[in-house]
Design an enzyme around this catalytic site. Structure first.
Site, PDB file in Angstrom:
ATOM      1  N   THR A 152      11.777   4.289   1.184  1.00 56.47           N
ATOM      2  CA  THR A 152      11.299   3.119   1.922  1.00 56.47           C
ATOM      3  C   THR A 152      11.854   1.835   1.310  1.00 56.47           C
ATOM      4  O   THR A 152      12.411   0.983   2.009  1.00 56.47           O
ATOM      5  CB  THR A 152       9.748   3.074   1.913  1.00 56.47           C
ATOM      6  OG1 THR A 152       9.263   4.308   2.431  1.00 56.47           O
ATOM      7  CG2 THR A 152       9.215   1.910   2.729  1.00 56.47           C
ATOM      8  N   LYS A 182       5.975   6.819  -8.879  1.00 57.49           N
ATOM      9  CA  LYS A 182       6.019   8.219  -9.331  1.00 57.49           C
ATOM     10  C   LYS A 182       7.452   8.501  -9.756  1.00 57.49           C
ATOM     11  O   LYS A 182       8.267   8.943  -8.941  1.00 57.49           O
ATOM     12  CB  LYS A 182       5.636   9.154  -8.188  1.00 57.49           C
ATOM     13  CG  LYS A 182       4.184   9.108  -7.785  1.00 57.49           C
ATOM     14  CD  LYS A 182       3.940  10.177  -6.740  1.00 57.49           C
ATOM     15  CE  LYS A 182       2.570  10.086  -6.155  1.00 57.49           C
ATOM     16  NZ  LYS A 182       2.387  11.026  -5.021  1.00 57.49           N
ATOM     17  N   LYS A 195       1.117  -0.460   5.567  1.00 60.70           N
ATOM     18  CA  LYS A 195      -0.145  -1.126   5.339  1.00 60.70           C
ATOM     19  C   LYS A 195      -0.496  -1.227   3.859  1.00 60.70           C
ATOM     20  O   LYS A 195      -1.246  -2.114   3.429  1.00 60.70           O
ATOM     21  CB  LYS A 195      -1.283  -0.316   6.015  1.00 60.70           C
ATOM     22  CG  LYS A 195      -1.211  -0.206   7.483  1.00 60.70           C
ATOM     23  CD  LYS A 195      -2.438   0.635   7.956  1.00 60.70           C
ATOM     24  CE  LYS A 195      -2.335   1.032   9.378  1.00 60.70           C
ATOM     25  NZ  LYS A 195      -3.433   1.944   9.761  1.00 60.70           N
ATOM     26  N   GLU A 251       5.309  -3.870  -2.888  1.00 61.28           N
ATOM     27  CA  GLU A 251       4.980  -2.513  -2.440  1.00 61.28           C
ATOM     28  C   GLU A 251       3.803  -1.969  -3.241  1.00 61.28           C
ATOM     29  O   GLU A 251       3.662  -2.281  -4.427  1.00 61.28           O
ATOM     30  CB  GLU A 251       6.173  -1.578  -2.687  1.00 61.28           C
ATOM     31  CG  GLU A 251       6.992  -1.247  -1.469  1.00 61.28           C
ATOM     32  CD  GLU A 251       6.308  -0.322  -0.474  1.00 61.28           C
ATOM     33  OE1 GLU A 251       5.065  -0.268  -0.428  1.00 61.28           O
ATOM     34  OE2 GLU A 251       7.020   0.338   0.284  1.00 61.28           O
ATOM     35  N   GLY A 271      11.317   6.651  -3.111  1.00 63.09           N
ATOM     36  CA  GLY A 271      12.165   5.455  -3.200  1.00 63.09           C
ATOM     37  C   GLY A 271      12.875   5.141  -1.891  1.00 63.09           C
ATOM     38  O   GLY A 271      13.526   4.097  -1.766  1.00 63.09           O
ATOM     39  N   ASP A 308      -3.838   5.218   0.965  1.00 63.50           N
ATOM     40  CA  ASP A 308      -4.722   6.095   1.751  1.00 63.50           C
ATOM     41  C   ASP A 308      -4.334   7.560   1.649  1.00 63.50           C
ATOM     42  O   ASP A 308      -3.209   7.903   1.258  1.00 63.50           O
ATOM     43  CB  ASP A 308      -4.671   5.704   3.230  1.00 63.50           C
ATOM     44  CG  ASP A 308      -3.366   6.142   3.884  1.00 63.50           C
ATOM     45  OD1 ASP A 308      -2.296   5.848   3.316  1.00 63.50           O
ATOM     46  OD2 ASP A 308      -3.410   6.803   4.932  1.00 63.50           O
ATOM     47  N   ILE A 364       3.328   1.494  -3.578  1.00 60.50           N
ATOM     48  CA  ILE A 364       3.803   2.677  -4.312  1.00 60.50           C
ATOM     49  C   ILE A 364       5.263   2.987  -3.998  1.00 60.50           C
ATOM     50  O   ILE A 364       5.700   2.845  -2.859  1.00 60.50           O
ATOM     51  CB  ILE A 364       2.903   3.909  -4.004  1.00 60.50           C
ATOM     52  CG1 ILE A 364       3.316   5.129  -4.843  1.00 60.50           C
ATOM     53  CG2 ILE A 364       2.891   4.261  -2.524  1.00 60.50           C
ATOM     54  CD1 ILE A 364       2.288   6.246  -4.847  1.00 60.50           C
ATOM     55  N   VAL A 365       5.990   3.385  -5.023  1.00 68.01           N
ATOM     56  CA  VAL A 365       7.327   3.947  -4.833  1.00 68.01           C
ATOM     57  C   VAL A 365       7.223   5.432  -5.173  1.00 68.01           C
ATOM     58  O   VAL A 365       6.848   5.797  -6.291  1.00 68.01           O
ATOM     59  CB  VAL A 365       8.371   3.261  -5.743  1.00 68.01           C
ATOM     60  CG1 VAL A 365       9.734   3.897  -5.541  1.00 68.01           C
ATOM     61  CG2 VAL A 365       8.429   1.778  -5.440  1.00 68.01           C
ATOM     62  N   ASP A 366       7.521   6.254  -4.161  1.00 67.79           N
ATOM     63  CA  ASP A 366       7.414   7.704  -4.317  1.00 67.79           C
ATOM     64  C   ASP A 366       8.846   8.263  -4.371  1.00 67.79           C
ATOM     65  O   ASP A 366       9.434   8.356  -5.449  1.00 67.79           O
ATOM     66  CB  ASP A 366       6.593   8.228  -3.126  1.00 67.79           C
ATOM     67  CG  ASP A 366       6.246   9.691  -3.225  1.00 67.79           C
ATOM     68  OD1 ASP A 366       6.904  10.403  -3.994  1.00 67.79           O
ATOM     69  OD2 ASP A 366       5.334  10.142  -2.524  1.00 67.79           O
TER      70      ASP A 366
HETATM   71  C1  PRP Z   1       3.788   4.520   1.575  1.00 63.57           C
HETATM   72  C2  PRP Z   1       3.932   3.312   0.667  1.00 63.57           C
HETATM   73  C3  PRP Z   1       5.408   3.044   0.681  1.00 63.57           C
HETATM   74  C4  PRP Z   1       6.025   4.409   0.912  1.00 63.57           C
HETATM   75  C5  PRP Z   1       6.589   4.934  -0.362  1.00 63.57           C
HETATM   76  O1  PRP Z   1       3.686   4.082   2.886  1.00 63.57           O
HETATM   77  O2  PRP Z   1       3.180   2.217   1.122  1.00 63.57           O
HETATM   78  O3  PRP Z   1       5.777   2.125   1.689  1.00 63.57           O
HETATM   79  O4  PRP Z   1       4.972   5.271   1.369  1.00 63.57           O
HETATM   80  O5  PRP Z   1       7.160   6.192  -0.186  1.00 63.57           O
HETATM   81  P1  PRP Z   1       8.695   6.506  -0.486  1.00 63.57           P
HETATM   82  O6  PRP Z   1       9.035   5.885  -1.803  1.00 63.57           O
HETATM   83  O7  PRP Z   1       8.716   8.018  -0.543  1.00 63.57           O
HETATM   84  O8  PRP Z   1       9.517   5.971   0.640  1.00 63.57           O
HETATM   85  P2  PRP Z   1       3.128   5.007   4.052  1.00 63.57           P
HETATM   86  O9  PRP Z   1       4.298   5.590   4.824  1.00 63.57           O
HETATM   87  O10 PRP Z   1       2.130   5.978   3.503  1.00 63.57           O
HETATM   88  O11 PRP Z   1       2.446   3.962   5.012  1.00 63.57           O
HETATM   89  P3  PRP Z   1       1.171   3.031   4.752  1.00 63.57           P
HETATM   90  O12 PRP Z   1       1.562   2.038   3.683  1.00 63.57           O
HETATM   91  O13 PRP Z   1       0.952   2.402   6.069  1.00 63.57           O
HETATM   92  O14 PRP Z   1       0.022   3.923   4.304  1.00 63.57           O
END
Ligand code: PRP
Length: 179
Positions: free
Chosen positions: A107, A131, A44, A99, A105, A159, A101-103
């Site tokens: 996803t 990040k 989302k 996207e 990476g 969120d 956020i990239v945490d």
């Molecule tokens: C968040 C964000 C990315 C993902 C990044 O989604 O929107 O898609 O995490 O994290 P990563 O780099 O560690 O893979 P989330 O799973 O929180 O779902 P949402 O967007 O529905 O809140």
């Protein structure tokens, strides 16, 4: 009745708007004369960023959405799965994944590989924040808004337990407070 305090501002509304304007002009330049660009928002979190970025662009463009989720259990921590697919083919099209956020990476890595297999003319990714110190999987970002520290960010689509997505800025919460 007293309201809980709002999250501390990390990136304010004006700073986000200026950066998105810059990203949009770069993307406009890069894709000029290449036909239609398919913007794919990752639900989302990316819905706000996608809406603002898409409206700043001037090149021909279409909007699509995809939804992914990560497993977080003992056996497959961090594994990603497709929850909602695109409604159209991207074969032969220029694609930009958008996207929030990239945490780690994970996803984005999963998504790029999934979409590459569908033979787009090109594929790049644009993330609003990254990040850098948390990344576990190498992903190439064609466009990036901001590098941020390893803090829990909310707002502007992001969120914490479904709270704060509609804050107009990017703020920081302490997860133990429940935001
Ligand atoms: C968040 C964000 C990315 C993902 C990044 O989604 O929107 O898609 O995490 O994290 P990563 O780099 O560690 O893979 P989330 O799973 O929180 O779902 P949402 O967007 O529905 O809140």
């Amino acid at each position: 009745m007293t309201q809980p305090p709002l999250p501390r501002v990390l990136i304010d509304q004006n700073t986000i708007a200026s950066r998105i304007a810059e990203l949009a002009s770069t993307i406009d330049r890069d894709y000029a004369g290449q036909g239609e660009l398919i913007l794919i928002g990752v639900l989302k979190g990316a819905f706000v960023f996608l809406a603002d970025l898409a409206r700043r662009l001037t090149i021909p463009r279409q909007i699509e959405f995809i939804a992914l989720s990560s497993y977080q259990d003992g056996s497959s921590s961090g594994a990603v799965r497709l929850v909602m697919d695109l409604r159209r083919s991207i074969e032969g099209k220029h694609v930009l994944v958008v996207e929030d956020i990239v945490d780690t990476g994970r996803t984005l890595h999963y998504l790029i590989e999934l979409l590459k297999a569908r033979d787009p003319a090109s594929i790049r990714a644009c993330a609003l924040v990254r990040k850098k110190t948390r990344m576990e999987v190498e992903v190439q970002l064609g466009y990036l808004g901001f590098d941020i520290p390893d803090v829990w960010v909310v707002g502007y689509g992001l969120d914490y337990a479904e709270q704060h997505r509609t804050l107009p800025y990017i703020g920081v919460v302490e997860p133990r407070d429940g935001g």
